[in-house]
Enzyme design. Sequence first.
Site, PDB file in Angstrom:
ATOM      1  CB  SER A 150     -10.918   3.169   0.732  1.00 31.86           C
ATOM      2  OG  SER A 150     -10.500   3.737  -0.309  1.00 31.86           O
ATOM      3  CE1 TYR A 163      -7.195   6.401   2.994  1.00 35.36           C
ATOM      4  CE2 TYR A 163      -7.257   5.102   1.031  1.00 35.36           C
ATOM      5  CZ  TYR A 163      -8.169   5.636   2.127  1.00 35.36           C
ATOM      6  OH  TYR A 163      -9.441   5.981   2.069  1.00 35.36           O
TER       7      TYR A 163
END
Length: 169
Positions: A150, A163
Amino acid sequence: MNDSMGNPQSILVLGGASDLAKALVIKQLGRRCTKVVLAGRRPEVLDRVAADLRRCELAPSAPEVETIFFDGLDRAGSGKIIHDAFERHGGFDLVIVAFAILGDQLHDEEDPDSAARVIEVNFTGAATACLYVSKELKAQGHGTIMVFSSVAGERARRSNFIYGSSKAG
């Protein structure tokens, strides 16, 4: 084995509900991929993705698509599931690692166990799965691992640092 043009004919997707992985698989179906195994935690979502893939208009013929349960938190179970998938399907040319959980930043900051779960799935679970897959690919003598991450791993933000740091790992 990959076809004569280097395209995979069989794909295992760990995180089979991933929209990005689905898009990649659809592209490969147009290149004559004939077998796809979607692995993930949510059978109802996997079944919908599998149905979409079976109806793919780009595929020259209807691909074989199967779904299996896979949980990135279960490291020991992951190894068995991966091994069994390779055994049952005669191996894979491409394994896509596309599983992750986002978590809830505000909640996770207050609950270290919840934060640890995000890190465990996104970093430890993914790394462990890759090691299991690598072992299977070495045994069969060919294959590729594609790991999705990501942009949050590259550009972590304060608002989502748990995250982001797990994806950076």
